[in-house]
Design a protein around this motif. Structure first.
Motif, PDB file in Angstrom:
ATOM      1  N   UNK A 182      36.897  47.215  13.662  1.00  0.00           N
ATOM      2  CA  UNK A 182      35.898  48.208  13.236  1.00  0.00           C
ATOM      3  C   UNK A 182      34.526  47.577  13.157  1.00  0.00           C
ATOM      4  N   UNK A 183      33.495  48.387  13.331  1.00  0.00           N
ATOM      5  CA  UNK A 183      32.112  47.922  13.174  1.00  0.00           C
ATOM      6  C   UNK A 183      31.516  48.616  11.953  1.00  0.00           C
ATOM      7  N   UNK A 184      30.624  47.894  11.285  1.00  0.00           N
ATOM      8  CA  UNK A 184      29.981  48.457  10.092  1.00  0.00           C
ATOM      9  C   UNK A 184      28.716  49.213  10.508  1.00  0.00           C
ATOM     10  N   UNK A 185      28.556  50.419   9.992  1.00  0.00           N
ATOM     11  CA  UNK A 185      27.343  51.194  10.289  1.00  0.00           C
ATOM     12  C   UNK A 185      26.313  50.946   9.190  1.00  0.00           C
ATOM     13  N   UNK A 186      25.071  51.373   9.429  1.00  0.00           N
ATOM     14  CA  UNK A 186      24.003  51.034   8.475  1.00  0.00           C
ATOM     15  C   UNK A 186      24.173  51.741   7.128  1.00  0.00           C
ATOM     16  N   UNK A 187      25.006  52.790   7.074  1.00  0.00           N
ATOM     17  CA  UNK A 187      25.243  53.441   5.770  1.00  0.00           C
ATOM     18  C   UNK A 187      26.438  52.831   5.041  1.00  0.00           C
ATOM     19  N   UNK A 188      26.960  51.715   5.579  1.00  0.00           N
ATOM     20  CA  UNK A 188      28.044  50.995   4.891  1.00  0.00           C
ATOM     21  C   UNK A 188      29.432  51.434   5.316  1.00  0.00           C
ATOM     22  N   UNK A 189      29.507  52.561   6.048  1.00  0.00           N
ATOM     23  CA  UNK A 189      30.823  53.030   6.501  1.00  0.00           C
ATOM     24  C   UNK A 189      31.229  52.298   7.780  1.00  0.00           C
ATOM     25  N   UNK A 190      32.549  52.383   8.103  1.00  0.00           N
ATOM     26  CA  UNK A 190      33.058  51.663   9.272  1.00  0.00           C
ATOM     27  C   UNK A 190      33.466  52.635  10.378  1.00  0.00           C
ATOM     28  N   UNK A 191      33.304  52.166  11.623  1.00  0.00           N
ATOM     29  CA  UNK A 191      33.664  52.992  12.789  1.00  0.00           C
ATOM     30  C   UNK A 191      34.548  52.152  13.721  1.00  0.00           C
ATOM     31  N   UNK A 192      35.700  52.678  14.163  1.00  0.00           N
ATOM     32  CA  UNK A 192      36.549  51.919  15.094  1.00  0.00           C
ATOM     33  C   UNK A 192      35.828  51.613  16.407  1.00  0.00           C
ATOM     34  N   UNK A 193      36.037  50.407  16.918  1.00  0.00           N
ATOM     35  CA  UNK A 193      35.299  49.898  18.085  1.00  0.00           C
ATOM     36  C   UNK A 193      35.735  50.511  19.417  1.00  0.00           C
ATOM     37  N   UNK A 194      36.644  51.476  19.384  1.00  0.00           N
ATOM     38  CA  UNK A 194      37.063  52.225  20.581  1.00  0.00           C
ATOM     39  C   UNK A 194      37.415  53.639  20.111  1.00  0.00           C
ATOM     40  N   UNK A 195      37.022  54.624  20.890  1.00  0.00           N
ATOM     41  CA  UNK A 195      37.400  56.008  20.546  1.00  0.00           C
ATOM     42  C   UNK A 195      38.016  56.674  21.753  1.00  0.00           C
ATOM     43  N   UNK A 196      38.592  57.846  21.538  1.00  0.00           N
ATOM     44  CA  UNK A 196      39.158  58.613  22.645  1.00  0.00           C
ATOM     45  C   UNK A 196      38.244  59.803  22.939  1.00  0.00           C
ATOM     46  N   UNK A 197      37.762  59.884  24.178  1.00  0.00           N
ATOM     47  CA  UNK A 197      36.946  61.031  24.586  1.00  0.00           C
ATOM     48  C   UNK A 197      37.823  62.244  24.813  1.00  0.00           C
ATOM     49  N   UNK A 198      37.276  63.433  24.580  1.00  0.00           N
ATOM     50  CA  UNK A 198      38.099  64.640  24.744  1.00  0.00           C
ATOM     51  C   UNK A 198      37.399  65.745  25.543  1.00  0.00           C
ATOM     52  N   UNK A 199      36.380  65.381  26.287  1.00  0.00           N
ATOM     53  CA  UNK A 199      35.750  66.388  27.159  1.00  0.00           C
ATOM     54  C   UNK A 199      36.649  66.554  28.373  1.00  0.00           C
TER      55      UNK A 199
END
Ligand SMILES: NC(=O)c1ccc[n+]([C@@H]2O[C@H](COP(=O)([O-])OP(=O)(O)OC[C@H]3O[C@@H](n4cnc5c(N)ncnc54)[C@H](OP(=O)(O)O)[C@@H]3O)[C@@H](O)[C@H]2O)c1
Length: 342
Positions: free
Chosen positions: A25-42
Motif C-alpha cells: 500500500x502507498x500512503x496518501x497525503x491525508x494519511x489514508x492508504x491505497x493499494x499499489x494495484x487496482x482493478x479497472x472496470x471500464x
C-alpha cells in the motif's frame, strides 16, 4: 490429529495463502492508504453506449479478484459498474473473507453533474447503487462540465471541487481527487481549494510516460494512478495502433530475465515509477497474471528502456470536447465527433 495430517493441513494453508497475493500500500497525503494495484472496470464502448456487464459477469470477476488478493477497484458513474462491484464486495464481507476497511473503492463524478449542489446527489446515487456506506476515493472524472444534453456548460471546475469538498466533509467519501487534469489545472486546484486532492488519475503507459506531470504530482505529494496501463500492447477498439506490442523484443528480453510476461513487465514499470496501475481484465487467468508483479523489481536501465517508447500518444483523447474552455489536452487537427451526442 496425526503428524502427517498436520503436515497436509499446513501445506494446504500455505497454498491458500500463496494464492492470495499481498499487494503493498502507498500512503496518501491525508494519511489514508491505497493499494499499489487496482482493478479497472471500464468494459468499453460499443454502438454509442458504454458496454454493460451481462449475467453478473463483472460481479463474478470481482468475487474472483477478491479471492486472488485484489482490494482496490476503480469505477465511475459512466461505467455502469458500481452496482456489481458493490454487490461482490458485500458478498465477500458477508462470507467473512474481507472487512469493509480492507477494500478501497474508487468512483468518479460524471461531467453532467458539475454544479456544486449536484455532487451530493451523485455520491448518494453511487452509494445506493453499490450498497456501500462510503466511497474511499471520489474523483472528478474530467475538468469539463457539460449540460444534460452534452452541450458545454459554463460551470467552472473549482465550483465542482467545492462539491467534492462538501461530500468529503459529510464523510460520504473518505478522500477526494481528480482525473484528466493537466498541470496548470492541478496547480489552480491546489491554490484555490480548501481540501488538497490526494490522487490524480491519468493515462500512463509506455507510449505516454507522463514524466513532467508525474514529477509535479509527486512534488505536491499527490498519488498518481495510471489508467490504460498496457497502451499499444493490447488490441483496442478492434484495430491495432502503432507502438510496442505484447511481443516487442525489448519487453520480451526483460520479461525473460524475470520469468514474467511482457504485460507483467509493463505493470511493474508503472509500480517502479510509483504509479498505481489499474489494469482491466475480465479473464481469470489474466486477473492472476496482473496481480503477480510484487515479487520482482526492474533495474533503472530497464525502466529507461521502456521510457524510450514514449511518443505522447493518448488512447483517451476526447477531441470532440477540445473547444471546451477546460479541455486538458493538446488540440488535434481533425477532432472526433461526440459519441455521446451523435
Ligand atoms: N479516468 C479515466 O478517464 C479513465 C480512462 C480509461 C480507463 N480508466 C480506468 O482504467 C482502467 C484500465 O484501462 P483500460 O481498460 O482502458 O486499459 P488496459 O487495462 O490497459 O487494457 C485492458 C485490455 O487489456 C486486456 N488485458 C488485460 N490484462 C492483460 C494481460 N495480462 N495480457 C494481455 N491483455 C490483457 C483486457 O482484455 P481482457 O479483459 O479480455 O483480459 C482489455 O482488452 C479502466 O478499466 C478504467 O477503470 C480511466
Amino acid at each position: 490429529m496425526e503428524a502427517s495430517g498436520v503436515v497436509v493441513l499446513l501445506l494446504l494453508c500455505h497454498g491458500a495463502m500463496r494464492s492470495a497475493a499481498a499487494v503493498p500500500k502507498l500512503k496518501m497525503s491525508d494519511g489514508r492508504e491505497i493499494p499499489a494495484l487496482g482493478l479497472g472496470t471500464y468494459l468499453g464502448f460499443d454502438k454509442n453506449a458504454v458496454v454493460a456487464s451481462k449475467d453478473k459477469e463483472l460481479r463474478d470477476v470481482i468475487l474472483k479478484a477478491i479471492d486472488l488478493g485484489y482490494r482496490h477497484f476503480d469505477s465511475a458513474s459512466i461505467y455502469n459498474t458500481e452496482d456489481e462491484i458493490g454487490e461482490a464486495i458485500n458478498m465477500k464481507i458477508e462470507e467473512g473473507v474481507v472487512k469493509r476497511e480492507d477494500i478501497f473503492f474508487t468512483t468518479k463524478l460524471w461531467n453532467t453533474k458539475h454544479k456544486r449542489e449536484e455532487v451530493v446527489a451523485a455520491v448518494r446515487d453511487a452509494l445506493e447503487k453499490s450498497g456501500l456506506d462510503y466511497i474511499d476515493l471520489y474523483l472528478m472524472h474530467w475538468p469539463i462540465g457539460l449540460n444534460a444534453d452534452y452541450s458545454f456548460s459554463d460551470v467552472d471546475f473549482m465550483e465542482t471541487w467545492r462539491g467534492l469538498e462538501d461530500v468529503h466533509k459529510l464523510g460520504l467519501v473518505k478522500s477526494i481527487g481528480v482525473s484528466n487534469f493537466n498541470k496548470e489545472q492541478l496547480q489552480r486546484l491546489l491554490e484555490e481549494g480548501s481540501v488538497r486532492p490526494v490522487a490524480l488519475q491519468i493515462e500512463v503507459h509506455p507510449q505516454i510516460i507522463q514524466e513532467e506531470l508525474i514529477n509535479f504530482a509527486r512534488s505536491e505529494n499527490i498519488i498518481v494512478v495510471g489508467y490504460s496501463p498496457f497502451g499499444s500492447l493490447v488490441m483496442r477498439y478492434g484495430k491495432q495502433f502503432p507502438g510496442p506490442k505484447i511481443d516487442d523484443p525489448v519487453l520480451v528480453e526483460i520479461a525473460q530475465k524475470y520469468g514474467k510476461t511482457t504485460a507483467q513487465v509493463v505493470l511493474r514499470w508503472l509500480v517502479d515509477r510509483n504509479v498505481i496501475p489499474i489494469p482491466k481484465t475480465v479473464n481469470p487467468k489474466r486477473l492472476q497474471e496482473n496481480i503477480s508483479i510484487f515479487d520482482f523489481k526492474l533495474e533503472q536501465d530497464e525502466i529507461e528502456k521502456i521510457n524510450r517508447f514514449n511518443s505522447n500518444k493518448r488512447y483517451t483523447e476526447p477531441s470532440f470536447w477540445q473547444t471546451h474552455p477546460h479541455y486538458p489536452f493538446e488540440q488535434v487537427e481533425n477532432p472526433l465527433s461526440d459519441p455521446f451526442r451523435d
